[in-house]
Motif scaffolding. Structure first.
Motif: not given
Ligand code: C5P
Length: 219
Positions: A15-18, A30-32, A58-59, A178-180
């Motif tokens: 999960s999440g960005p790297t 990236n915006r993940s 991740a956020d 608006g998904i990402m």
């Protein structure tokens, strides 16, 4: 012992960005947000699975009740995934950076009059493809995601074959959906048998549906 349709099963979820370092203070990202992967992990825990959750920065806060492995880079994520195998099923929801900077600067790069730094990029390992194409120790079910801004279904079908995974969860991340980074998702599940489009719903509901389907095939 946990009960539920996935009791006794081990699920591996990324999960999440790297983050790919440029120098000690800068990185490519990236915006993940990690929201969809986290929702899938929560649904898997509720279904009684033992979950290894490998996440980039991740956020959203990580799920509870999982074995949590925090990583930054794609290469660290691959190592963590390899270390977590075997698994009954693996869901690769991470938005892994395709490229890293070939040689990370050891010190902060400085501005020099007029001279622009040249970043040389190198390709990151493809974690989904690596695990899908294992001849030994491949999870029984391997699920990838395809976040596309155009030709979503064609790209997803091609991606499923190219990577060698069993399912692709395809979604349209064009601007305006608006998904990402948002709370909802509208996905199409692409399998060897065909495609199913699910109605737009919260990422939690999409996660529940995916976990239900995984539980069905593992049963
Ligand atoms: O090729 P693309 O990045 O669009 O593929 C997306 C899918 O592949 C996602 O499931 C993502 O987690 C996975 N992936 C990966 N390692 C990479 C790139 C993508 O596991 N280096």
């Amino acid at each position: 012992l946990a009960d539920g349709p996935l009791a006794g099963r081990h699920l591996l979820i990324t999960s999440g960005p790297t983050h790919e370092p440029i120098d000690p203070v800068r990185y490519i990202a990236n915006r993940s947000s990690g929201a969809q992967g986290t929702a899938i992990a929560r649904a898997a825990v509720r279904a009684g699975a033992q979950v290894t959750f490998v996440t980039g920065p991740a956020d959203v806060p990580p799920p509870e009740g999982v074995t949590l492995v925090r990583v930054e880079t794609a290469r660290q994520m691959l190592d963590a995934v390899e270390a977590a195998l075997p698994a009954d099923a693996a869901v690769f929801a991470a938005a892994v950076a395709d490229w890293r900077v070939l040689s990370e600067a050891g010190r902060k790069m400085k501005k020099q009059d007029g001279a622009l730094p040249q970043l040389e990029l190198a390709e990151n390992p493809d974690i989904l493809a690596t695990v899908s194409q294992k001849t030994e120790g491949r999870p029984g079910l391997v699920v990838g995601f395809a976040a596309e801004t155009h030709d979503v279904l064609d790209n997803a079908r091609a991606k499923r074959l190219r990577k060698g995974c069993d399912w692709i969860v395809a979604n349209d991340v064009s601007e305006g959906t608006g998904i990402m980074g948002g709370t909802e998702n509208a996905v199409t599940l692409v399998t060897s048998e065909g495609e199913e489009s699910w109605p737009r719903a919260s990422k939690d509901v999409v996660a529940e549906q995916l976990i239900d389907r995984i539980a069905e095939v593992l049963a």
